[in-house]
Each structure stands twice: as C-alpha cells, then as structure tokens.
Scaffold this motif. Structure first.
Motif, PDB file in Angstrom:
ATOM      1  N   ARG A  47      -4.085 -42.314  20.811  1.00  0.00           N
ATOM      2  CA  ARG A  47      -4.298 -41.379  21.913  1.00  0.00           C
ATOM      3  C   ARG A  47      -5.266 -40.242  21.586  1.00  0.00           C
ATOM      4  O   ARG A  47      -6.188 -39.983  22.347  1.00  0.00           O
ATOM      5  N   PRO A  48      -5.099 -39.562  20.445  1.00  0.00           N
ATOM      6  CA  PRO A  48      -6.030 -38.466  20.146  1.00  0.00           C
ATOM      7  C   PRO A  48      -7.473 -38.929  19.935  1.00  0.00           C
ATOM      8  O   PRO A  48      -8.399 -38.121  19.996  1.00  0.00           O
ATOM      9  N   ALA A  49      -7.671 -40.208  19.703  1.00  0.00           N
ATOM     10  CA  ALA A  49      -9.033 -40.713  19.512  1.00  0.00           C
ATOM     11  C   ALA A  49      -9.811 -40.767  20.823  1.00  0.00           C
ATOM     12  O   ALA A  49     -11.047 -40.791  20.799  1.00  0.00           O
ATOM     13  N   ALA A  50      -9.142 -40.762  21.952  1.00  0.00           N
ATOM     14  CA  ALA A  50      -9.826 -40.910  23.249  1.00  0.00           C
ATOM     15  C   ALA A  50     -10.827 -39.790  23.530  1.00  0.00           C
ATOM     16  O   ALA A  50     -12.007 -40.073  23.765  1.00  0.00           O
ATOM     17  N   PRO A  51     -10.424 -38.517  23.515  1.00  0.00           N
ATOM     18  CA  PRO A  51     -11.425 -37.481  23.800  1.00  0.00           C
ATOM     19  C   PRO A  51     -12.488 -37.378  22.703  1.00  0.00           C
ATOM     20  O   PRO A  51     -13.654 -37.100  22.992  1.00  0.00           O
TER      21      PRO A  51
END
Length: 105
Positions: A40-44
């Motif tokens: 999830r944190p890799a998305a932005p």
C-alpha cells in the motif's frame, strides 16, 4: 461548494505552476495495481516515480504513459511472483497489512 478530485488536481497544478495534462485515471489505476500487488505505501511513491521519470524523459502525457505502463507491468510481475511463492494466498489481500513499510512481503 463541494470540491472534487479534478478541482484538487487543477488547483495543485496551478500552485506548482505546471499544466501536467496527465491521465488521472491512468495514474489511479497504477496506484491501485501497486497497492494491491506490491504494498500500500508503495502506491503514492510509485506515482511520484512515474512523474519523475516522465519529466526526466522529456515530459508530457506520452512520457507519463510510458512510465505508467512500465511500472504497472513491474507491479504485476511482483504480484505474480508473490502468488507463485504462496499459491494459497488471496490475490486480493493487501500485502502491506502484514509487512513493514519498505519491505517486500
């Protein structure tokens, strides 16, 4: 007055003095694939990399499209590798739910 995503993008671009003309849905799709296939944190952070790469390669919508396509394919490969490593894993599960930020599940 209700503000929309498009309103935010227009105002944020104006604040930065840019006119990106990027396909917002394409970037959101990239973020979705990365969030579910990588972490999830890799998305932005990945959407940032797409913009950075596009700027480094001449900018414009075509450069963004190339970066998005390459990063989407990479995220899909990561998801496929994870599925191959753990055939019983739920492909819709959030890999970030059980991993530390910055680590690969």
């Amino acid at each position: 007055m209700e503000r929309t995503l498009d309103d935010w993008m227009a105002e944020a671009a104006a604040e930065l003095g840019i006119d990106p003309k990027a396909d917002i849905r394409e970037l959101l799709d990239l973020a979705r694939v990365v969030a579910h296939g990588v972490d999830r944190p890799a998305a932005p952070l990945t959407t940032f990399l797409a913009g950075y790469a596009a700027a480094a390669h001449g900018g414009g919508p075509a450069a963004v499209g190339v970066a998005v396509a390459r990063l989407t394919a990479l995220a899909e490969r990561w998801a496929a590798e994870r599925a191959a490593d753990d055939p019983g894993a739920d492909p819709g599960a959030d890999p970030g739910a059980e991993s530390e930020p910055g680590t690969r599940p």
